[in-house]
Design an enzyme around this catalytic site. Structure first.
Site, short mmCIF file in Angstrom:
data_model
loop_
_atom_site.label_atom_id
_atom_site.label_comp_id
_atom_site.label_asym_id
_atom_site.label_seq_id
_atom_site.Cartn_x
_atom_site.Cartn_y
_atom_site.Cartn_z
N SER A 41 3.96 -45.13 37.35
CA SER A 41 3.45 -44.84 38.69
C SER A 41 4.09 -43.56 39.24
O SER A 41 4.06 -42.52 38.58
CB SER A 41 3.70 -46.05 39.59
OG SER A 41 2.96 -45.97 40.78
N ASP A 166 -2.40 -48.69 36.84
CA ASP A 166 -0.96 -48.59 37.10
C ASP A 166 -0.13 -49.34 36.07
O ASP A 166 -0.29 -50.54 35.87
CB ASP A 166 -0.70 -49.15 38.50
CG ASP A 166 0.72 -48.90 38.99
OD1 ASP A 166 1.60 -48.61 38.18
OD2 ASP A 166 0.92 -49.02 40.21
#
Length: 388
Positions: A41, A166
């Protein structure tokens, strides 16, 4: 002694990840240049930008200038026309533009050192770490965008023919993968899943807060196994004290960068000890463990979670097997899991007058290497418990 081969792992955590910039500052001050960089991320975003040669101070300036409108724009058309079939609440373009502004339009194999970008293949439910051998000939921008694409918030991305989201969904701090690339020391920075302090207003703060609270709890649990059972090269685990700052709290960049720098400087004082070790997690601290018998309800949760540390006496009361231990920031999660807060783990080296910050729950403090919710330095009031 030859310089060790260092792997730097930067975890996810929304805008809390600006703390990574402060860590990079501290590493540069100590003359530590990572040989391998990995991230999930925002950790992937900052790590890849740094590996591409973006100066740390440029990253700091960009963080300080970021505003909500630069990242979040409601997907009005998609939500109106597609309703529940819309791919996301927010539009892809602002996040992709942010990534493109600091990450070069190149393949990951062209960075001069391994750069690992952690994602999850949403179709197959598997972890895909772009930058590993055989997975490095993909667009760095696409990979980093996908690693930042929090499910439901931003649309997934097509990377190397895979629909990716993610990486924190499965592994928010990819230390095990990084350790396989022949590093001598792992420096891991956890900004998103260690700060499970009390969230008293989470039920009133709306969908985003509830979702992110659930995500934090999930990532914390997922991360426990690889960290507490760590058998790789020695690891320096840095956990900045940022529990009071929300995942998407704009306007906190300066505080986050400073917190990352402070935490890194403190942890790096143990770097020589860490690099000389055969394994384990650093820094180490002396901790004194005790149980308030009046608060213990004999549930046995602590024994189930930490049987090597806790046991039950003949009355069923929890007692520590040893009252003084040497802990790393990865130890002691069972303390905060006690449902009546009966267990106290006190930093034996902390100043006696140390107290919890005003913005944290009174039973929680930030003392053990950034482990913000397991170690107390003062006595607190607990709810009255009716014994069985």
């Amino acid at each position: 002694m030859a310089a060790p081969r260092v792997g730097l792992v930067l975890g996810g955590g929304g805008l809390k990840g600006f703390a990574h910039i402060g860590v990079l500052r501290a590493l540069a001050r100590r003359g530590i240049e990572p040989d391998v960089i990995a991230g999930s991320s925002i950790g992937a975003l900052i790590g890849t930008a740094y590996a591409a040669g973006v100066p740390v101070e440029t990253l700091a300036d960009r963080a300080l200038a970021l505003r909500r409108r630069d990242l979040f724009r409601i997907n009005h058309v998609g939500m109106l026309l597609e309703r529940m079939r819309s791919r996301s609440i927010y539009l892809e373009e602002p996040l992709r533009n942010l990534v493109e502004s600091v990450v070069p339009t190149a393949h990951l194999h062209g960075f001069g050192r391994p750069v690992l970008v952690n994602t999850v293949d949403a179709e197959h439910g598997t972890q895909v770490v772009w930058g590993l051998p055989g997975l490095e000939r993909v667009s760095a921008v696409d990979a980093v965008y996908a690693s930042c694409a929090l499910p439901g918030f931003f649309p997934p991305a097509l990377v190397g023919g895979r629909i990716c989201i993610d990486g924190g969904t499965m592994d928010n701090l990819p230390v095990a993968i990084t350790a396989q690339l022949g590093v001598d020391v792992v420096i891991a920075v956890d900004v998103g899943s260690s700060d499970l302090t009390r969230a008293a207003t989470v039920a009133e703060d709306g969908f985003t807060s509830i979702f992110m609270r659930a995500a934090t709890i999930m990532m914390h649990r997922l991360q426990l196994h690889p960290i507490t059972g760590w058998s790789g090269p020695p690891m320096l685990l840095i956990r900045p004290r940022i529990a009071h700052i929300p995942w998407f709290g704009f306007g906190h960049a300066a505080d986050l960068i400073s917190a990352g720098e402070r935490a890194a400087e403190e942890a790096l004082d143990s770097f020589d000890e860490c690099r000389a070790a055969r394994g384990g997690i650093f820094p180490k601290r002396r901790v004194t463990l005790s149980v308030d018998e009046a608060a213990c309800v004999r549930c046995g949760t602590c024994v189930a979670m930490a049987p090597d540390v806790m046991t039950l006496d003949s009355r069923g009361i929890a007692v520590p097997r040893v009252t003084e231990l040497i802990w790393s920031p990865a130890d002691g999660d069972f303390v905060r899991q006690c449902p009546t807060r009966a267990i106290q783990a006190v930093d034996a080296d902390a100043a006696p007058e140390a107290t919890a910050p005003d913005d944290m729950a009174p039973e929680l403090t930030a003392t053990l290497g950034g482990y913000e919710d397991g170690v107390r330095t003062r006595t607190v009031e607990r709810p009255k418990i009716r014994r069985r």
